[in-house]
Motif scaffolding. Structure first.
Motif, PDB file in Angstrom:
ATOM      1  N   CYS A   9       0.875  -1.170   0.000  1.00 45.03           N
ATOM      2  CA  CYS A   9       0.000   0.000   0.000  1.00 45.03           C
ATOM      3  C   CYS A   9       0.913   1.222   0.000  1.00 45.03           C
ATOM      4  CB  CYS A   9      -0.919  -0.014   1.220  1.00 45.03           C
ATOM      5  SG  CYS A   9      -1.998   1.411   1.189  1.00 45.03           S
ATOM      6  N   VAL A  10       0.811   2.020  -1.047  1.00 42.21           N
ATOM      7  CA  VAL A  10       1.703   3.169  -1.229  1.00 42.21           C
ATOM      8  C   VAL A  10       0.889   4.438  -0.951  1.00 42.21           C
ATOM      9  CG1 VAL A  10       3.162   4.370  -2.889  1.00 42.21           C
ATOM     10  CG2 VAL A  10       3.010   1.875  -2.958  1.00 42.21           C
ATOM     11  N   GLU A  11       1.270   5.168   0.077  1.00 38.86           N
ATOM     12  CA  GLU A  11       0.438   6.282   0.558  1.00 38.86           C
ATOM     13  C   GLU A  11       0.541   7.559  -0.268  1.00 38.86           C
ATOM     14  OE1 GLU A  11      -1.746   6.031   2.870  1.00 38.86           O
ATOM     15  OE2 GLU A  11      -1.190   4.132   3.825  1.00 38.86           O
ATOM     16  N   ASN A  12       1.710   7.784  -0.880  1.00 41.57           N
ATOM     17  CA  ASN A  12       1.896   9.041  -1.616  1.00 41.57           C
ATOM     18  C   ASN A  12       2.978   8.896  -2.680  1.00 41.57           C
ATOM     19  OD1 ASN A  12       4.452   9.323  -0.272  1.00 41.57           O
ATOM     20  ND2 ASN A  12       3.320  10.020   1.536  1.00 41.57           N
ATOM     21  N   GLU A  13       3.174   9.977  -3.420  1.00 41.69           N
ATOM     22  CA  GLU A  13       4.104   9.949  -4.547  1.00 41.69           C
ATOM     23  C   GLU A  13       5.541   9.647  -4.082  1.00 41.69           C
ATOM     24  OE1 GLU A  13       3.711  13.488  -6.864  1.00 41.69           O
ATOM     25  OE2 GLU A  13       5.398  12.940  -8.170  1.00 41.69           O
ATOM     26  N   PHE A  14       5.919  10.232  -2.960  1.00 41.61           N
ATOM     27  CA  PHE A  14       7.273  10.027  -2.441  1.00 41.61           C
ATOM     28  C   PHE A  14       7.509   8.537  -2.159  1.00 41.61           C
ATOM     29  CE2 PHE A  14      10.124   9.619   1.221  1.00 41.61           C
ATOM     30  CZ  PHE A  14      11.251  10.271   0.733  1.00 41.61           C
ATOM     31  N   GLY A  40      -3.196   7.799 -13.980  1.00 38.95           N
ATOM     32  CA  GLY A  40      -2.818   8.438 -12.729  1.00 38.95           C
ATOM     33  C   GLY A  40      -2.576   7.482 -11.582  1.00 38.95           C
ATOM     34  N   ALA A  41      -2.459   6.202 -11.877  1.00 41.24           N
ATOM     35  CA  ALA A  41      -2.278   5.210 -10.808  1.00 41.24           C
ATOM     36  C   ALA A  41      -0.854   5.218 -10.232  1.00 41.24           C
ATOM     37  CB  ALA A  41      -2.626   3.809 -11.313  1.00 41.24           C
ATOM     38  N   GLY A  42       0.074   5.841 -10.961  1.00 44.83           N
ATOM     39  CA  GLY A  42       1.438   5.940 -10.438  1.00 44.83           C
ATOM     40  C   GLY A  42       2.468   5.098 -11.177  1.00 44.83           C
ATOM     41  N   LYS A  43       2.116   4.627 -12.363  1.00 46.70           N
ATOM     42  CA  LYS A  43       3.020   3.751 -13.127  1.00 46.70           C
ATOM     43  C   LYS A  43       4.306   4.481 -13.515  1.00 46.70           C
ATOM     44  CE  LYS A  43      -0.310   3.074 -16.173  1.00 46.70           C
ATOM     45  NZ  LYS A  43      -1.410   3.862 -15.557  1.00 46.70           N
ATOM     46  N   THR A  44       4.140   5.688 -14.060  1.00 44.69           N
ATOM     47  CA  THR A  44       5.324   6.454 -14.471  1.00 44.69           C
ATOM     48  C   THR A  44       6.128   6.900 -13.242  1.00 44.69           C
ATOM     49  OG1 THR A  44       4.191   7.189 -16.480  1.00 44.69           O
ATOM     50  CG2 THR A  44       6.111   8.465 -15.804  1.00 44.69           C
ATOM     51  N   LYS A  61      10.355  11.275 -18.719  1.00 42.19           N
ATOM     52  CA  LYS A  61       9.215  11.712 -19.522  1.00 42.19           C
ATOM     53  C   LYS A  61       8.224  10.559 -19.649  1.00 42.19           C
ATOM     54  CE  LYS A  61       8.598  13.802 -24.014  1.00 42.19           C
ATOM     55  NZ  LYS A  61       9.016  13.509 -25.370  1.00 42.19           N
ATOM     56  N   SER A  62       6.953  10.862 -19.527  1.00 35.58           N
ATOM     57  CA  SER A  62       5.955   9.821 -19.768  1.00 35.58           C
ATOM     58  C   SER A  62       5.956   9.489 -21.260  1.00 35.58           C
ATOM     59  CB  SER A  62       4.572  10.325 -19.350  1.00 35.58           C
ATOM     60  OG  SER A  62       3.619   9.378 -19.761  1.00 35.58           O
ATOM     61  N   PRO A  63       6.068   8.209 -21.624  1.00 33.71           N
ATOM     62  CA  PRO A  63       6.113   7.882 -23.054  1.00 33.71           C
ATOM     63  C   PRO A  63       4.741   7.824 -23.714  1.00 33.71           C
ATOM     64  CG  PRO A  63       7.055   6.123 -21.662  1.00 33.71           C
ATOM     65  CD  PRO A  63       6.261   7.027 -20.776  1.00 33.71           C
ATOM     66  N   PHE A  81       8.048   1.787 -22.139  1.00 30.12           N
ATOM     67  CA  PHE A  81       6.943   1.900 -23.093  1.00 30.12           C
ATOM     68  C   PHE A  81       5.660   2.356 -22.406  1.00 30.12           C
ATOM     69  CE2 PHE A  81       9.747  -1.253 -24.937  1.00 30.12           C
ATOM     70  CZ  PHE A  81       9.759  -0.916 -26.278  1.00 30.12           C
ATOM     71  N   ASP A  82       4.829   3.057 -23.186  1.00 29.18           N
ATOM     72  CA  ASP A  82       3.464   3.344 -22.756  1.00 29.18           C
ATOM     73  C   ASP A  82       2.571   3.006 -23.951  1.00 29.18           C
ATOM     74  OD1 ASP A  82       0.979   4.394 -22.143  1.00 29.18           O
ATOM     75  OD2 ASP A  82       1.812   6.082 -21.031  1.00 29.18           O
ATOM     76  N   MET A  83       1.782   1.960 -23.820  1.00 33.03           N
ATOM     77  CA  MET A  83       0.989   1.445 -24.940  1.00 33.03           C
ATOM     78  C   MET A  83      -0.409   2.058 -25.003  1.00 33.03           C
ATOM     79  SD  MET A  83       3.144  -0.396 -26.285  1.00 33.03           S
ATOM     80  CE  MET A  83       4.564  -1.496 -26.080  1.00 33.03           C
ATOM     81  N   ILE A 109       6.694  -1.705 -19.260  1.00 33.54           N
ATOM     82  CA  ILE A 109       5.572  -1.517 -20.197  1.00 33.54           C
ATOM     83  C   ILE A 109       4.331  -1.049 -19.443  1.00 33.54           C
ATOM     84  CG2 ILE A 109       4.145  -2.559 -22.002  1.00 33.54           C
ATOM     85  CD1 ILE A 109       6.292  -4.740 -22.326  1.00 33.54           C
ATOM     86  N   GLU A 110       3.986   0.236 -19.648  1.00 30.71           N
ATOM     87  CA  GLU A 110       2.718   0.740 -19.107  1.00 30.71           C
ATOM     88  C   GLU A 110       1.607   0.385 -20.089  1.00 30.71           C
ATOM     89  OE1 GLU A 110       2.628   4.765 -17.547  1.00 30.71           O
ATOM     90  OE2 GLU A 110       4.810   4.766 -17.348  1.00 30.71           O
ATOM     91  N   TRP A 111       0.417   0.200 -19.583  1.00 34.74           N
ATOM     92  CA  TRP A 111      -0.764  -0.173 -20.377  1.00 34.74           C
ATOM     93  C   TRP A 111      -0.535  -1.438 -21.212  1.00 34.74           C
ATOM     94  CZ3 TRP A 111      -5.368   1.654 -19.204  1.00 34.74           C
ATOM     95  CH2 TRP A 111      -5.423   2.848 -18.484  1.00 34.74           C
TER      96      TRP A 111
HETATM   97  N1  LIG Z   1       0.011   7.259  -3.585  1.00 31.52           N
HETATM   98  C1  LIG Z   1       0.394   7.816  -4.745  1.00 31.52           C
HETATM   99  N2  LIG Z   1       1.365   7.230  -5.483  1.00 31.52           N
HETATM  100  C2  LIG Z   1       1.734   7.763  -6.673  1.00 31.52           C
HETATM  101  N3  LIG Z   1       1.215   8.864  -7.220  1.00 31.52           N
HETATM  102  C3  LIG Z   1       0.257   9.495  -6.519  1.00 31.52           C
HETATM  103  C4  LIG Z   1      -0.168   9.002  -5.274  1.00 31.52           C
HETATM  104  N4  LIG Z   1      -1.152   9.831  -4.808  1.00 31.52           N
HETATM  105  C5  LIG Z   1      -1.282  10.775  -5.751  1.00 31.52           C
HETATM  106  N5  LIG Z   1      -0.439  10.593  -6.772  1.00 31.52           N
HETATM  107  C6  LIG Z   1      -0.397  11.425  -7.990  1.00 31.52           C
HETATM  108  O1  LIG Z   1      -0.904  10.614  -9.048  1.00 31.52           O
HETATM  109  C7  LIG Z   1      -0.224  10.911 -10.250  1.00 31.52           C
HETATM  110  C8  LIG Z   1       0.410   9.644 -10.803  1.00 31.52           C
HETATM  111  O2  LIG Z   1       0.857   9.947 -12.083  1.00 31.52           O
HETATM  112  P1  LIG Z   1       1.635   8.938 -13.008  1.00 31.52           P
HETATM  113  O3  LIG Z   1       1.998   9.709 -14.222  1.00 31.52           O
HETATM  114  O4  LIG Z   1       2.712   8.251 -12.266  1.00 31.52           O
HETATM  115  O5  LIG Z   1       0.472   7.885 -13.339  1.00 31.52           O
HETATM  116  P2  LIG Z   1       0.413   6.804 -14.491  1.00 31.52           P
HETATM  117  O6  LIG Z   1      -0.152   5.575 -13.877  1.00 31.52           O
HETATM  118  O7  LIG Z   1       1.713   6.686 -15.186  1.00 31.52           O
HETATM  119  O8  LIG Z   1      -0.690   7.429 -15.475  1.00 31.52           O
HETATM  120  P3  LIG Z   1      -0.888   7.238 -17.052  1.00 31.52           P
HETATM  121  O9  LIG Z   1      -1.768   6.022 -17.235  1.00 31.52           O
HETATM  122  O10 LIG Z   1      -1.583   8.486 -17.471  1.00 31.52           O
HETATM  123  O11 LIG Z   1       0.455   7.052 -17.693  1.00 31.52           O
HETATM  124  C9  LIG Z   1       0.820  11.981  -9.917  1.00 31.52           C
HETATM  125  O12 LIG Z   1       0.282  13.224 -10.263  1.00 31.52           O
HETATM  126  C10 LIG Z   1       0.994  11.860  -8.423  1.00 31.52           C
HETATM  127  O13 LIG Z   1       1.348  13.068  -7.820  1.00 31.52           O
END
Ligand SMILES: Nc1ncnc2c1ncn2[C@@H]1O[C@H](COP(=O)(O)OP(=O)(O)OP(=O)(O)O)[C@@H](O)[C@H]1O
Ligand SMILES: [Mg+2]
Length: 155
Positions: A9-14, A40-44, A61-63, A81-83, A109-111
């Protein structure tokens, strides 16, 4: 082969970047990792943590538009990759998708759902679920290398 599966369980971006750093420290090469989950799930962000730990100091950079971004970090090659925008898997042939498997130490590989019909040798699947501000990550090893990466990750 042990049946180790991991959930974080990942609480935040950091924390997401930190987890990526841990993945980079644990990985054995060559490795293919899929990153699946909603926009926006945090893959990149996880990929950024991995690349930073491997020694990449610049922007990640997000691909999404380019489909692939490549990095060469101290002779360690990463193809990210980002598909998302791939509509027809024929498009993969235009840029020699399969050749990246021969030259990369790490493939992210995203998506991957977008190219589900393509036969891929995946070592580790990471599935992201958004839970409010947190993210649940499930790690499913698909090969010996995937298992050994997960074993190192929990040590
Ligand atoms: N717990 C968390 N972990 C990661 N990112 C978080 C979290 N909570 C909020 N965020 C925010 O969610 C966003 C995640 O963006 P990211 O580009 O990593 O998503 P992604 O899965 O790659 O999306 P995409 O499908 O558009 O490529 C960021 O703006 C980040 O600040
Ligand atoms: Mg992304």
């Amino acid at each position: 082969m042990s049946e180790l599966k991991l959930q974080f369980c990942v609480e935040n971006e950091f924390e997401m970047v930190s987890l990526g750093e841990r993945v980079a420290k644990a990985l054995s090469r060559p490795l293919v990792i899929t990153l699946a989950g909603d926009l926006g799930a945090g893959k990149t962000t996880l990929a950024r943590g991995i690349l930073n730990q491997l020694g990449h100091s610049g922007h990640v950079k997000s691909p999404t538009f380019s489909i692939v971004e490549t990095y060469e970090i101290n002779s360690f090659r990463v193809s990210h990759f980002d598909m998302y925008r791939v509509k027809d898997t024929e498009e993969l042939n235009f840029f020699g998708f399969h050749e990246y498997f021969d030259i990369s130490d790490l493939i992210l590989i995203e998506w991957p759902e977008r190219i589900a019909t393509v036969d891929l040798c995946v070592d580790l699947e990471i599935n992201f679920t958004i839970v409010g501000k947190a993210r649940n990550l499930n790690f499913n090893p698909m090969s010996e290398s995937g298992h050994s990466t997960l074993n190192k990750l929990v040590q």
